[in-house]
Motif scaffolding. Structure first.
Motif, PDB file in Angstrom:
ATOM      1  N   LYS A 119       0.836  -1.203   0.000  1.00  0.00           N
ATOM      2  CA  LYS A 119       0.000   0.000   0.000  1.00  0.00           C
ATOM      3  C   LYS A 119       0.869   1.251   0.000  1.00  0.00           C
ATOM      4  O   LYS A 119       0.590   2.226  -0.711  1.00  0.00           O
ATOM      5  CB  LYS A 119      -0.915   0.008   1.223  1.00  0.00           C
ATOM      6  N   ALA A 120       1.953   1.220   0.791  1.00  0.00           N
ATOM      7  CA  ALA A 120       2.851   2.369   0.858  1.00  0.00           C
ATOM      8  C   ALA A 120       3.553   2.611  -0.475  1.00  0.00           C
ATOM      9  O   ALA A 120       3.737   3.760  -0.887  1.00  0.00           O
ATOM     10  CB  ALA A 120       3.884   2.152   1.965  1.00  0.00           C
ATOM     11  N   ILE A 121       3.946   1.531  -1.165  1.00  0.00           N
ATOM     12  CA  ILE A 121       4.573   1.681  -2.483  1.00  0.00           C
ATOM     13  C   ILE A 121       3.568   2.279  -3.466  1.00  0.00           C
ATOM     14  O   ILE A 121       3.888   3.190  -4.235  1.00  0.00           O
ATOM     15  CB  ILE A 121       5.085   0.319  -2.992  1.00  0.00           C
ATOM     16  N   GLU A 122       2.367   1.770  -3.438  1.00  0.00           N
ATOM     17  CA  GLU A 122       1.309   2.254  -4.327  1.00  0.00           C
ATOM     18  C   GLU A 122       1.032   3.739  -4.092  1.00  0.00           C
ATOM     19  O   GLU A 122       0.812   4.500  -5.049  1.00  0.00           O
ATOM     20  CB  GLU A 122       0.041   1.434  -4.091  1.00  0.00           C
ATOM     21  N   GLU A 123       1.045   4.159  -2.830  1.00  0.00           N
ATOM     22  CA  GLU A 123       0.732   5.544  -2.472  1.00  0.00           C
ATOM     23  C   GLU A 123       1.984   6.419  -2.341  1.00  0.00           C
ATOM     24  O   GLU A 123       1.881   7.602  -2.016  1.00  0.00           O
ATOM     25  CB  GLU A 123      -0.051   5.572  -1.161  1.00  0.00           C
ATOM     26  N   LYS A 124       3.156   5.806  -2.590  1.00  0.00           N
ATOM     27  CA  LYS A 124       4.439   6.523  -2.472  1.00  0.00           C
ATOM     28  C   LYS A 124       4.573   7.166  -1.091  1.00  0.00           C
ATOM     29  O   LYS A 124       4.991   8.314  -0.940  1.00  0.00           O
ATOM     30  CB  LYS A 124       4.575   7.575  -3.572  1.00  0.00           C
ATOM     31  N   ASP A 125       4.230   6.392  -0.080  1.00  0.00           N
ATOM     32  CA  ASP A 125       4.224   6.852   1.311  1.00  0.00           C
ATOM     33  C   ASP A 125       5.448   6.284   2.028  1.00  0.00           C
ATOM     34  O   ASP A 125       5.458   5.115   2.416  1.00  0.00           O
ATOM     35  CB  ASP A 125       2.928   6.399   1.986  1.00  0.00           C
ATOM     36  N   TYR A 126       6.464   7.108   2.216  1.00  0.00           N
ATOM     37  CA  TYR A 126       7.694   6.604   2.820  1.00  0.00           C
ATOM     38  C   TYR A 126       7.489   6.173   4.268  1.00  0.00           C
ATOM     39  O   TYR A 126       8.040   5.161   4.701  1.00  0.00           O
ATOM     40  CB  TYR A 126       8.819   7.641   2.761  1.00  0.00           C
ATOM     41  N   GLU A 184      17.561   4.421   4.999  1.00  0.00           N
ATOM     42  CA  GLU A 184      17.895   5.759   5.480  1.00  0.00           C
ATOM     43  C   GLU A 184      19.307   6.146   5.049  1.00  0.00           C
ATOM     44  O   GLU A 184      19.575   7.311   4.712  1.00  0.00           O
ATOM     45  CB  GLU A 184      17.755   5.811   6.997  1.00  0.00           C
ATOM     46  N   GLU A 185      20.201   5.160   5.046  1.00  0.00           N
ATOM     47  CA  GLU A 185      21.570   5.421   4.587  1.00  0.00           C
ATOM     48  C   GLU A 185      21.578   5.723   3.093  1.00  0.00           C
ATOM     49  O   GLU A 185      22.308   6.613   2.636  1.00  0.00           O
ATOM     50  CB  GLU A 185      22.458   4.219   4.897  1.00  0.00           C
ATOM     51  N   ASP A 186      20.757   4.984   2.310  1.00  0.00           N
ATOM     52  CA  ASP A 186      20.660   5.238   0.872  1.00  0.00           C
ATOM     53  C   ASP A 186      20.146   6.654   0.603  1.00  0.00           C
ATOM     54  O   ASP A 186      20.634   7.354  -0.290  1.00  0.00           O
ATOM     55  CB  ASP A 186      19.722   4.230   0.210  1.00  0.00           C
ATOM     56  N   ILE A 187      19.138   7.061   1.363  1.00  0.00           N
ATOM     57  CA  ILE A 187      18.555   8.397   1.199  1.00  0.00           C
ATOM     58  C   ILE A 187      19.605   9.471   1.471  1.00  0.00           C
ATOM     59  O   ILE A 187      19.695  10.479   0.755  1.00  0.00           O
ATOM     60  CB  ILE A 187      17.342   8.571   2.135  1.00  0.00           C
ATOM     61  N   ALA A 188      20.423   9.244   2.496  1.00  0.00           N
ATOM     62  CA  ALA A 188      21.475  10.207   2.839  1.00  0.00           C
ATOM     63  C   ALA A 188      22.506  10.294   1.722  1.00  0.00           C
ATOM     64  O   ALA A 188      22.959  11.392   1.359  1.00  0.00           O
ATOM     65  CB  ALA A 188      22.138   9.801   4.154  1.00  0.00           C
ATOM     66  N   VAL A 189      22.884   9.146   1.158  1.00  0.00           N
ATOM     67  CA  VAL A 189      23.866   9.122   0.071  1.00  0.00           C
ATOM     68  C   VAL A 189      23.315   9.830  -1.158  1.00  0.00           C
ATOM     69  O   VAL A 189      24.030  10.578  -1.849  1.00  0.00           O
ATOM     70  CB  VAL A 189      24.253   7.667  -0.276  1.00  0.00           C
ATOM     71  N   LEU A 190      22.043   9.619  -1.460  1.00  0.00           N
ATOM     72  CA  LEU A 190      21.419  10.238  -2.632  1.00  0.00           C
ATOM     73  C   LEU A 190      21.191  11.736  -2.440  1.00  0.00           C
ATOM     74  O   LEU A 190      20.969  12.465  -3.411  1.00  0.00           O
ATOM     75  CB  LEU A 190      20.069   9.566  -2.919  1.00  0.00           C
ATOM     76  N   GLY A 191      21.217  12.185  -1.205  1.00  0.00           N
ATOM     77  CA  GLY A 191      20.918  13.581  -0.932  1.00  0.00           C
ATOM     78  C   GLY A 191      19.435  13.866  -1.091  1.00  0.00           C
ATOM     79  O   GLY A 191      19.024  15.014  -1.309  1.00  0.00           O
ATOM     80  N   TYR A 246      11.747  10.534  -1.745  1.00  0.00           N
ATOM     81  CA  TYR A 246      12.470   9.307  -2.084  1.00  0.00           C
ATOM     82  C   TYR A 246      11.589   8.314  -2.845  1.00  0.00           C
ATOM     83  O   TYR A 246      12.025   7.735  -3.854  1.00  0.00           O
ATOM     84  CB  TYR A 246      13.017   8.651  -0.814  1.00  0.00           C
ATOM     85  N   MET A 247      10.366   8.129  -2.388  1.00  0.00           N
ATOM     86  CA  MET A 247       9.501   7.124  -3.014  1.00  0.00           C
ATOM     87  C   MET A 247       9.167   7.500  -4.457  1.00  0.00           C
ATOM     88  O   MET A 247       9.245   6.659  -5.368  1.00  0.00           O
ATOM     89  CB  MET A 247       8.214   6.957  -2.202  1.00  0.00           C
ATOM     90  N   SER A 248       8.798   8.757  -4.700  1.00  0.00           N
ATOM     91  CA  SER A 248       8.385   9.159  -6.047  1.00  0.00           C
ATOM     92  C   SER A 248       9.567   9.333  -6.997  1.00  0.00           C
ATOM     93  O   SER A 248       9.496   8.949  -8.174  1.00  0.00           O
ATOM     94  CB  SER A 248       7.582  10.463  -5.984  1.00  0.00           C
ATOM     95  N   ASP A 249      10.669   9.883  -6.481  1.00  0.00           N
ATOM     96  CA  ASP A 249      11.804  10.175  -7.358  1.00  0.00           C
ATOM     97  C   ASP A 249      12.761   9.012  -7.547  1.00  0.00           C
ATOM     98  O   ASP A 249      13.518   8.993  -8.535  1.00  0.00           O
ATOM     99  CB  ASP A 249      12.589  11.374  -6.813  1.00  0.00           C
ATOM    100  N   TYR A 250      12.729   8.048  -6.636  1.00  0.00           N
ATOM    101  CA  TYR A 250      13.692   6.963  -6.722  1.00  0.00           C
ATOM    102  C   TYR A 250      13.038   5.575  -6.670  1.00  0.00           C
ATOM    103  O   TYR A 250      13.057   4.834  -7.646  1.00  0.00           O
ATOM    104  CB  TYR A 250      14.741   7.104  -5.604  1.00  0.00           C
TER     105      TYR A 250
END
Length: 263
Positions: A115-122, A138-145, A151-155
């Motif tokens: 459901k969270a993926i469908e709604e892009k709800d981190y 969380e570490e990936d998000i930090a690396v990506l800036g 994060y959900m919609s853009d990555y």
């Protein structure tokens, strides 16, 4: 000779001793007299008004003291019960906190995950995952800036949107949870990088992704463990979704779930 009232039995008598009970005779023992001596007080019937007033005042004082003691005992019992009540609450909270008792069903985090993926709800996405897995994201998000909001919609969901179209939906049919054996738990935990997952279960899922571009179904095996706050996903395996000839001719790469992907 004046008439007297016997201090032992209350009868009237004349002379040196009571004709009825023998009170006053040096060689006669009166039960009533002995009781009076033992109690250290006159029988009430022989007391003067002043003595009666003092006597009843003392009785009242003793009664109040007894009542207070009863209240103290009652309060003490209440305090003991309160302590046990607090201890019970602490124990229950501890059981929830360690995952010994879970607030959620074993399939709830899986449903929340899709459901969270469908709604892009981190927030919903992260809450469905094992704490160690969540930390990796969380570490990936930090690396990506990136931020958790984008994060959900853009990555994370970008590949899914490219493949199925914007506004894609996910429908998951889940099997009954199956408890893992100790050997399987150790193996899967090792693959996931999770040390000793608590009460691990596996759930088979048939997941259908539908969008404006296409619809595809993937078979997944999802692993959950009991963690603080309820069951959480700690690993996911999925069969590859094959590319079409058109996608292959365009040099596309498989953006679907891999055959052994950690979540």
């Amino acid at each position: 000779m004046a008439t007297r009232i016997c201090k032992s039995c209350g009868a009237e008598y004349k002379g040196e001793y009571c004709d009825k009970c023998g009170y006053g005779k040096p060689d006669v023992t009166s039960k009533a007299l002995e009781k009076m001596k033992k109690d250290g007080a006159k029988p009430v019937r022989f007391m003067t008004p002043e003595e009666k007033e003092a006597y009843y005042a003392e009785l009242k004082k003793k009664k109040i003291s007894v009542n207070r003691n009863k209240k103290k005992v009652k309060a003490s019992k209440g305090a003991v019960l309160a302590v046990f009540g607090v201890l019970a609450v602490i124990v229950v909270i501890s059981l929830f906190a360690t995952g010994t008792i879970s607030l959620t069903s074993k399939t709830a985090p899986i449903e929340a995950y899709f459901k969270a993926i469908e709604e892009k709800d981190y927030a919903g996405f992260a809450n469905s995952l094992h704490p160690d897995v969540r930390k990796q994201y969380e570490e990936d998000i930090a690396v990506l800036g990136a931020t958790k909001d984008n994060y959900m919609s853009d990555y994370y969901c970008k590949d899914l949107e490219d493949r199925y179209g914007e506004g894609f939906t996910i429908k998951a049919e889940l099997s009954d949870p199956k408890k893992l054996s100790d050997d399987d738990a150790k193996k899967i935990g090792s693959e996931a990088g999770i040390d000793s997952p608590k009460k691990p279960y596996m759930v088979d899922a048939e997941v259908t992704f539908s969008g404006s571009k296409k619809t595809e179904t993937a078979d997944l095996t999802i692993y959950v463990s009991s963690e603080p706050g309820g069951y959480k996903i700690f690993y996911l395996k999925a069969a590859e979704i094959p590319f079409t000839e058109d996608e292959m001719s365009k040099g596309g790469t498989n953006n679907s779930e891999s055959s052994s992907q950690q979540q």
